[in-house]
Design a protein around this motif. Structure first.
Motif, PDB file in Angstrom:
ATOM      1  N   GLU A  65       1.587  -4.482   0.415  1.00  0.00           N
ATOM      2  CA  GLU A  65       1.157  -5.353   1.519  1.00  0.00           C
ATOM      3  C   GLU A  65       0.583  -4.494   2.628  1.00  0.00           C
ATOM      4  OE1 GLU A  65       0.161  -8.022   3.712  1.00  0.00           O
ATOM      5  OE2 GLU A  65       1.505  -9.024   2.310  1.00  0.00           O
ATOM      6  N   ASP A  66      -0.623  -4.827   3.095  1.00  0.00           N
ATOM      7  CA  ASP A  66      -1.242  -4.043   4.166  1.00  0.00           C
ATOM      8  C   ASP A  66      -0.785  -4.481   5.554  1.00  0.00           C
ATOM      9  OD1 ASP A  66      -2.758  -6.428   3.675  1.00  0.00           O
ATOM     10  OD2 ASP A  66      -4.390  -5.625   4.866  1.00  0.00           O
ATOM     11  N   ASP A  67      -0.250  -5.694   5.670  1.00  0.00           N
ATOM     12  CA  ASP A  67       0.207  -6.202   6.962  1.00  0.00           C
ATOM     13  C   ASP A  67       1.654  -5.762   7.204  1.00  0.00           C
ATOM     14  OD1 ASP A  67      -0.016  -8.099   9.334  1.00  0.00           O
ATOM     15  OD2 ASP A  67       1.693  -8.964   8.243  1.00  0.00           O
ATOM     16  N   ARG A 100       5.079  -6.917   5.250  1.00  0.00           N
ATOM     17  CA  ARG A 100       5.741  -5.868   4.468  1.00  0.00           C
ATOM     18  C   ARG A 100       7.218  -5.783   4.832  1.00  0.00           C
ATOM     19  NH1 ARG A 100       1.898  -2.068   5.419  1.00  0.00           N
ATOM     20  NH2 ARG A 100       3.018  -1.076   7.105  1.00  0.00           N
ATOM     21  N   VAL A 120       0.753   0.263   0.731  1.00  0.00           N
ATOM     22  CA  VAL A 120      -0.058  -0.492   1.693  1.00  0.00           C
ATOM     23  C   VAL A 120      -1.402  -0.952   1.133  1.00  0.00           C
ATOM     24  CG1 VAL A 120       1.047   0.530   3.712  1.00  0.00           C
ATOM     25  CG2 VAL A 120      -1.031   1.572   2.782  1.00  0.00           C
ATOM     26  N   ASN A 121      -1.702  -0.579  -0.135  1.00  0.00           N
ATOM     27  CA  ASN A 121      -2.923  -1.070  -0.779  1.00  0.00           C
ATOM     28  C   ASN A 121      -2.791  -0.916  -2.293  1.00  0.00           C
ATOM     29  OD1 ASN A 121      -3.902   1.578  -1.602  1.00  0.00           O
ATOM     30  ND2 ASN A 121      -4.422   1.896   0.559  1.00  0.00           N
ATOM     31  N   MET A 176      -6.410  -6.889   0.432  1.00  0.00           N
ATOM     32  CA  MET A 176      -6.020  -5.594   1.003  1.00  0.00           C
ATOM     33  C   MET A 176      -7.227  -4.670   1.009  1.00  0.00           C
ATOM     34  SD  MET A 176      -2.343  -4.775  -0.795  1.00  0.00           S
ATOM     35  CE  MET A 176      -2.984  -4.942  -2.459  1.00  0.00           C
TER      36      MET A 176
END
Length: 132
Positions: free
Chosen positions: A7-9, A13, A30-31, A58
């Motif tokens: 999760e990039d947010d 996350r 994160v990606n 992402m």
């Protein structure tokens, strides 16, 4: 249960990590590129992920592409379908095209819309046999 949260947010996350923490370890990526690296590393260490919660949208590599690559790695390593990681795709997009893509082309196990409902996610994990 060993989980990978992709999760990039930051807020999303942390929320997923908090929901999953009582049930085992939850690693973070994160990606999609980081997810693939973490997935391969876990397989190499003979400690594969039981669950991957992955955002569709992402940077670097989106969740759809990462999911396809993860499923390809499982096929290359001859992991039987019943032992594949359960992959739950998450997205804020209410876009049927993305959901269809994740399920039918990518091999997602399930789909959860954002904002993530804790009870709905836990119910899904029980149905998948990942938690009691």
């Amino acid at each position: 249960m060993k989980a990978l949260v992709v999760e990039d947010d930051f807020a999303s996350r942390k929320l997923l990590q908090k929901i999953l923490a009582p049930y085992g370890d939850a690693d973070i990526a994160v990606n999609g590129l980081e997810a693939i690296d973490a997935f391969k590393r876990a397989l190499d260490e003979e400690a594969p992920y039981d669950l991957i919660c992955m955002d569709i949208m992402m940077p670097e590599m989106d969740g759809q592409e990462a999911l396809k690559k993860i499923r390809a790695i499982e096929r290359e390593r001859k992991i039987p379908p019943l032992q594949e990681a359960k992959v739950i795709m998450t997205t804020a997009l209410d876009d049927p095209k993305n959901v269809v893509e994740a399920y039918y082309k990518g091999g997602a196990t399930s789909y959860v819309p954002k904002p993530i409902d804790k009870q709905m996610l836990l119910h899904l994990l029980k149905n998948l046999g990942l938690i009691c």
